[in-house]
Write an enzyme that holds these catalytic residues in place. Structure first.
Site, PDB file in Angstrom:
ATOM      1  N   TYR A 126       0.804  -1.220   0.000  1.00  9.81           N
ATOM      2  CA  TYR A 126       0.000   0.000   0.000  1.00  9.81           C
ATOM      3  C   TYR A 126       0.833   1.264   0.000  1.00  9.81           C
ATOM      4  O   TYR A 126       0.350   2.336   0.329  1.00  9.81           O
ATOM      5  CB  TYR A 126      -0.941   0.010   1.218  1.00  9.81           C
ATOM      6  CG  TYR A 126      -2.045  -1.017   1.093  1.00  9.81           C
ATOM      7  CD1 TYR A 126      -1.773  -2.368   1.216  1.00  9.81           C
ATOM      8  CD2 TYR A 126      -3.353  -0.630   0.838  1.00  9.81           C
ATOM      9  CE1 TYR A 126      -2.770  -3.310   1.094  1.00  9.81           C
ATOM     10  CE2 TYR A 126      -4.367  -1.565   0.719  1.00  9.81           C
ATOM     11  CZ  TYR A 126      -4.060  -2.900   0.847  1.00  9.81           C
ATOM     12  OH  TYR A 126      -5.062  -3.840   0.722  1.00  9.81           O
ATOM     13  N   LYS A 172       3.626 -15.145   4.189  1.00  5.70           N
ATOM     14  CA  LYS A 172       3.801 -16.033   3.036  1.00  5.70           C
ATOM     15  C   LYS A 172       5.304 -16.121   2.749  1.00  5.70           C
ATOM     16  O   LYS A 172       5.762 -15.879   1.625  1.00  5.70           O
ATOM     17  CB  LYS A 172       3.007 -15.458   1.843  1.00  5.70           C
ATOM     18  CG  LYS A 172       2.873 -16.379   0.650  1.00  5.70           C
ATOM     19  CD  LYS A 172       1.945 -17.541   0.867  1.00  5.70           C
ATOM     20  CE  LYS A 172       1.940 -18.456  -0.351  1.00  5.70           C
ATOM     21  NZ  LYS A 172       1.179 -19.692  -0.115  1.00  5.70           N
ATOM     22  N   ASP A 208      -2.654 -18.429   3.175  1.00  8.06           N
ATOM     23  CA  ASP A 208      -3.704 -19.239   2.539  1.00  8.06           C
ATOM     24  C   ASP A 208      -4.307 -20.228   3.549  1.00  8.06           C
ATOM     25  O   ASP A 208      -5.528 -20.429   3.576  1.00  8.06           O
ATOM     26  CB  ASP A 208      -3.163 -19.981   1.292  1.00  8.06           C
ATOM     27  CG  ASP A 208      -1.771 -20.550   1.481  1.00  8.06           C
ATOM     28  OD1 ASP A 208      -1.022 -20.048   2.353  1.00  8.06           O
ATOM     29  OD2 ASP A 208      -1.416 -21.511   0.785  1.00  8.06           O
ATOM     30  N   ASP A 232      -5.863  -6.731   5.368  1.00  6.59           N
ATOM     31  CA  ASP A 232      -7.035  -6.125   4.741  1.00  6.59           C
ATOM     32  C   ASP A 232      -8.044  -7.220   4.374  1.00  6.59           C
ATOM     33  O   ASP A 232      -9.240  -7.147   4.696  1.00  6.59           O
ATOM     34  CB  ASP A 232      -6.574  -5.362   3.489  1.00  6.59           C
ATOM     35  CG  ASP A 232      -7.659  -4.474   2.907  1.00  6.59           C
ATOM     36  OD1 ASP A 232      -8.740  -4.360   3.517  1.00  6.59           O
ATOM     37  OD2 ASP A 232      -7.426  -3.893   1.833  1.00  6.59           O
ATOM     38  N   ASP A 236     -11.723  -8.499   6.668  1.00  6.91           N
ATOM     39  CA  ASP A 236     -13.077  -8.503   6.111  1.00  6.91           C
ATOM     40  C   ASP A 236     -13.669  -9.915   6.123  1.00  6.91           C
ATOM     41  O   ASP A 236     -14.871 -10.081   6.359  1.00  6.91           O
ATOM     42  CB  ASP A 236     -13.090  -7.939   4.678  1.00  6.91           C
ATOM     43  CG  ASP A 236     -13.169  -6.417   4.689  1.00  6.91           C
ATOM     44  OD1 ASP A 236     -13.048  -5.818   5.779  1.00  6.91           O
ATOM     45  OD2 ASP A 236     -13.341  -5.815   3.610  1.00  6.91           O
TER      46      ASP A 236
END
Ligand code: ATP
Length: 335
Positions: A126, A172, A208, A232, A236
């Site tokens: 970001y 990751k 994942d 992010d 959600d």
């Protein structure tokens, strides 16, 4: 001790939901000094800036800020997002999303959840460094030792203060060997310290696997900490497990400020109709009270919100028939 609280109502339903929060805080008789500043599209139309310097300074000076919601207009070149600007200017590096079951039903709702997602708020993908090479484009992903250390430390301090016994570090690093490798190494060094001093356990998960486990066994998590983009997405996903956007609250927290807001937007389609759902803003207000150390008041407000939900006094977006005023009245009577 008196606390200075800045109110940024914003656009659309922002003023409607923030007014409920302020009225309830006033009703609770806490020692809070409220001040108000402008931000958002209406502010831009009025003074030519969606987030004037005076507002940024006021947020920096306040003990905490309650933020409603702002409308982002399309097609205005160089338009700055009020929230993104505040995050950057005040270096609000921690994005905190509580995931607590409050008694809603239907959808993907799961009873008995009580955990936090802590998302790094200033780095990762970001940072706005994208380059277009015609047939391909490249985005840079920034991970620093300092940024990783402070977000993981924040997660552990949160665990310590809320009585949690486990922190899950999500990355990751098997693929993003350099960036997430650095995040992982830094996180595990902080984890070792907290394990030795406080016996707080660390768990490592690839992002994942984390996405799957959130659906499969969400009750097994206490504090989840991760980098910006992963946080992010996961926050959600987690919000859906406890009722979705209508009850999702977030905090943007740093050394120089703390802003609490509902996750939803300004909902211009229902603005002014008196049916806006104030629950997410009230849960952001609970977070604000915890942040300033008013823990008993935070607990009292959260219980009143949960009782109102269990009594079925819900706005239409949550499947009920109550309007905003009715929800406010019920919460006050439950306090
Ligand atoms: P923005 O453009 O500012 O992001 P938005 O309203 O398009 O705002 P969302 O917040 O994602 O974006 O809202 C989508 C829809 O969900 C809204 O149009 C509205 O109908 C509904 N909604 C969102 N928040 C609320 C709320 N607090 N109360 C009732 N309905 C809501």
């Amino acid at each position: 001790m008196s606390h200075n609280i800045l109110i940024l109502k914003g656009d659309g339903i922002g003023p409607e939901v923030v007014d409920v929060a302020v009225a309830i805080l006033q009703h609770m008789g806490l020692d809070l000094n409220f001040s108000e500043a402008k931000a958002g599209y209406a502010c831009f139309q009025e003074v030519g800036d969606p987030i004037p310097q005076t507002t940024i300074d006021a947020a920096r000076a306040a003990d905490a800020t309650i933020f409603g919601a702002v409308t982002t207009p399309p097609d205005i070149p160089n338009y700055r997002s009020a929230v993104v600007t505040l995050r950057r200017e005040l270096d609000l590096y921690a994005n905190l999303r509580p995931v607590h079951s409050l008694g809603l039903t239907g959808g993907h709702y799961r009873e008995g959840l009580d955990f936090y997602v802590v998302r790094e708020n200033t780095e990762g993908l970001y940072i706005g460094q994208e380059e277009d090479f015609g047939d391909y484009a490249v985005a840079k992903r920034l991970i620093t030792k300092k940024g990783s250390e402070r977000i993981v430390r924040y997660a552990y301090e949160l665990a310590r203060h809320t009585g949690k016994r486990k922190v899950t570090v999500v990355h990751k690093a098997n693929i993003l060997r350099l960036t997430d490798g650095l995040f992982r190494r830094t996180a595990l060094a902080v984890a070792k310290e907290y394990d030795e001093q406080y016996g707080i356990e660390v768990q490592e998960l690839l992002v994942d696997t984390m996405a799957m486990r959130l659906i499969k066994d969400p009750q097994n998590f206490e504090v989840i900490v991760t980098t910006n983009l992963f946080g992010d997405i996961l926050s959600d996903e987690a919000a859906e497990l406890v009722g979705g956007l209508g009850v999702a609250a977030s905090g943007n927290i740093g050394e120089h400020g703390a802003i609490f807001e509902p996750v939803h937007g300004s909902a211009p389609d229902i603005a002014g109709k008196g049916v806006a759902n104030p629950f997410a803003t009230l849960l952001a207000t609970v977070m604000m009270l915890q942040h300033i150390g008013e823990n008993a008041a935070a607990q009292r407000l959260q219980s009143a919100v949960a009782a109102t939900i269990r009594q079925g006094v819900l706005t239409p977006d949550l499947g009920g028939t109550a309007n905003t005023a009715r929800v406010k009245e019920q919460i006050i009577s439950n306090l």
